[in-house]
Design a protein around this motif. Structure first.
Motif, mmCIF file in Angstrom:
data_model
loop_
_atom_site.group_PDB
_atom_site.id
_atom_site.type_symbol
_atom_site.label_atom_id
_atom_site.label_comp_id
_atom_site.label_asym_id
_atom_site.label_seq_id
_atom_site.Cartn_x
_atom_site.Cartn_y
_atom_site.Cartn_z
ATOM 1 N N GLU A 139 0.819 -1.200 0.000
ATOM 2 C CA GLU A 139 0.000 0.000 0.000
ATOM 3 C C GLU A 139 0.860 1.261 0.000
ATOM 4 N N ALA A 140 1.692 1.370 -0.990
ATOM 5 C CA ALA A 140 2.561 2.533 -1.104
ATOM 6 C C ALA A 140 2.654 2.951 -2.561
ATOM 7 N N VAL A 141 3.088 4.140 -2.763
ATOM 8 C CA VAL A 141 3.250 4.671 -4.104
ATOM 9 C C VAL A 141 4.734 4.799 -4.369
ATOM 10 N N LEU A 190 8.346 1.421 -17.612
ATOM 11 C CA LEU A 190 8.710 0.997 -16.262
ATOM 12 C C LEU A 190 9.903 0.050 -16.298
ATOM 13 N N THR A 191 9.915 -0.865 -17.264
ATOM 14 C CA THR A 191 11.027 -1.804 -17.387
ATOM 15 C C THR A 191 12.312 -1.077 -17.771
ATOM 16 N N GLU A 192 12.217 -0.121 -18.692
ATOM 17 C CA GLU A 192 13.408 0.635 -19.101
ATOM 18 C C GLU A 192 13.934 1.503 -17.962
ATOM 19 N N THR A 193 13.034 2.099 -17.191
ATOM 20 C CA THR A 193 13.435 3.030 -16.145
ATOM 21 C C THR A 193 13.917 2.312 -14.889
ATOM 22 N N LEU A 194 13.187 1.283 -14.448
ATOM 23 C CA LEU A 194 13.463 0.646 -13.159
ATOM 24 C C LEU A 194 13.966 -0.783 -13.254
ATOM 25 N N GLY A 195 13.929 -1.379 -14.434
ATOM 26 C CA GLY A 195 14.326 -2.774 -14.568
ATOM 27 C C GLY A 195 15.827 -2.950 -14.711
ATOM 28 N N TRP A 238 4.838 -6.457 -14.770
ATOM 29 C CA TRP A 238 4.075 -5.376 -14.166
ATOM 30 C C TRP A 238 2.596 -5.677 -14.328
ATOM 31 N N GLY A 239 1.851 -5.593 -13.251
ATOM 32 C CA GLY A 239 0.413 -5.835 -13.304
ATOM 33 C C GLY A 239 -0.335 -4.519 -13.389
ATOM 34 N N VAL A 240 -0.582 -4.040 -14.587
ATOM 35 C CA VAL A 240 -1.325 -2.795 -14.766
ATOM 36 C C VAL A 240 -2.805 -3.141 -14.681
ATOM 37 N N ASP A 241 -3.433 -2.718 -13.581
ATOM 38 C CA ASP A 241 -4.804 -3.135 -13.312
ATOM 39 C C ASP A 241 -5.863 -2.183 -13.867
ATOM 40 N N GLU A 242 -5.960 -1.011 -13.291
ATOM 41 C CA GLU A 242 -7.061 -0.126 -13.649
ATOM 42 C C GLU A 242 -6.606 1.306 -13.788
ATOM 43 N N LEU A 243 -7.409 2.050 -14.520
ATOM 44 C CA LEU A 243 -7.201 3.477 -14.623
ATOM 45 C C LEU A 243 -7.684 4.109 -13.324
ATOM 46 N N ARG A 258 0.414 -3.112 -9.978
ATOM 47 C CA ARG A 258 0.807 -4.055 -8.932
ATOM 48 C C ARG A 258 2.252 -4.457 -9.149
ATOM 49 N N LEU A 259 3.011 -4.387 -8.082
ATOM 50 C CA LEU A 259 4.394 -4.843 -8.156
ATOM 51 C C LEU A 259 4.434 -6.336 -7.881
#
Length: 141
Positions: free
Chosen positions: A10-12, A40-45, A53-58, A92-93
């Motif tokens: 539960e963090a950003v 996200l993969t290029e920046t943090l991977g 990466w679990g991109v769930d909802e807008l 989701r991480l």
């Protein structure tokens, strides 16, 4: 690149010392979720690692009516064509992941209570994330 290992619930996760969320520009015709995952993969991977990466909802929409800094969670009535449309997604991480953070970035895991109503510290977009995320129920296993 520096290496970080941390388990966050539960963090950003924000990057850069100015308090910006990771993201990217999406080209016309490009899928916005795939573009976000790639960024996200290029920046943090780490090189060679595959992060799912679990991109769930807008979660929210923000518009910039012109080339000035203010952004709004609505399109102002006098604007017919905003200059920028930002979409915020819930990501989701994985349970375990190692991030490679570039030296000019600062990775911050901020609890939601710290973000709430703290626009001076995190800016108007990030400080409203607790309200935007309140519609979700969190189940901790």
């Amino acid at each position: 690149k520096q290496w970080y290992r941390r388990r966050v619930r539960e963090a950003v996760v924000s990057t850069q010392s100015t308090g910006k969320l990771p993201g990217c520009e999406v080209r016309p015709g490009e899928d916005e979720v795939e573009a976000l995952k790639n960024n996200l993969t290029e920046t943090l991977g780490r090189e060679g690692d595959v992060i799912h990466w679990g991109v769930d909802e807008l979660v929210g929409n923000w518009w910039r009516p012109n080339y000035e800094p203010p952004q709004y969670p609505y399109v102002p009535p006098h604007i017919t064509k905003p200059k920028e449309h930002r979409r915020l997604f819930l990501v989701r991480l994985p349970d375990k992941a190692m991030f490679a953070v570039p030296r000019n970035y600062k990775l911050v895991a901020a609890p939601l209570f710290e973000l709430y109503d703290n626009s001076t510290g995190y800016g108007p977009v990030i400080s409203t994330l607790p309200q935007s995320l309140s519609r979700f129920s969190y189940v901790y296993a």
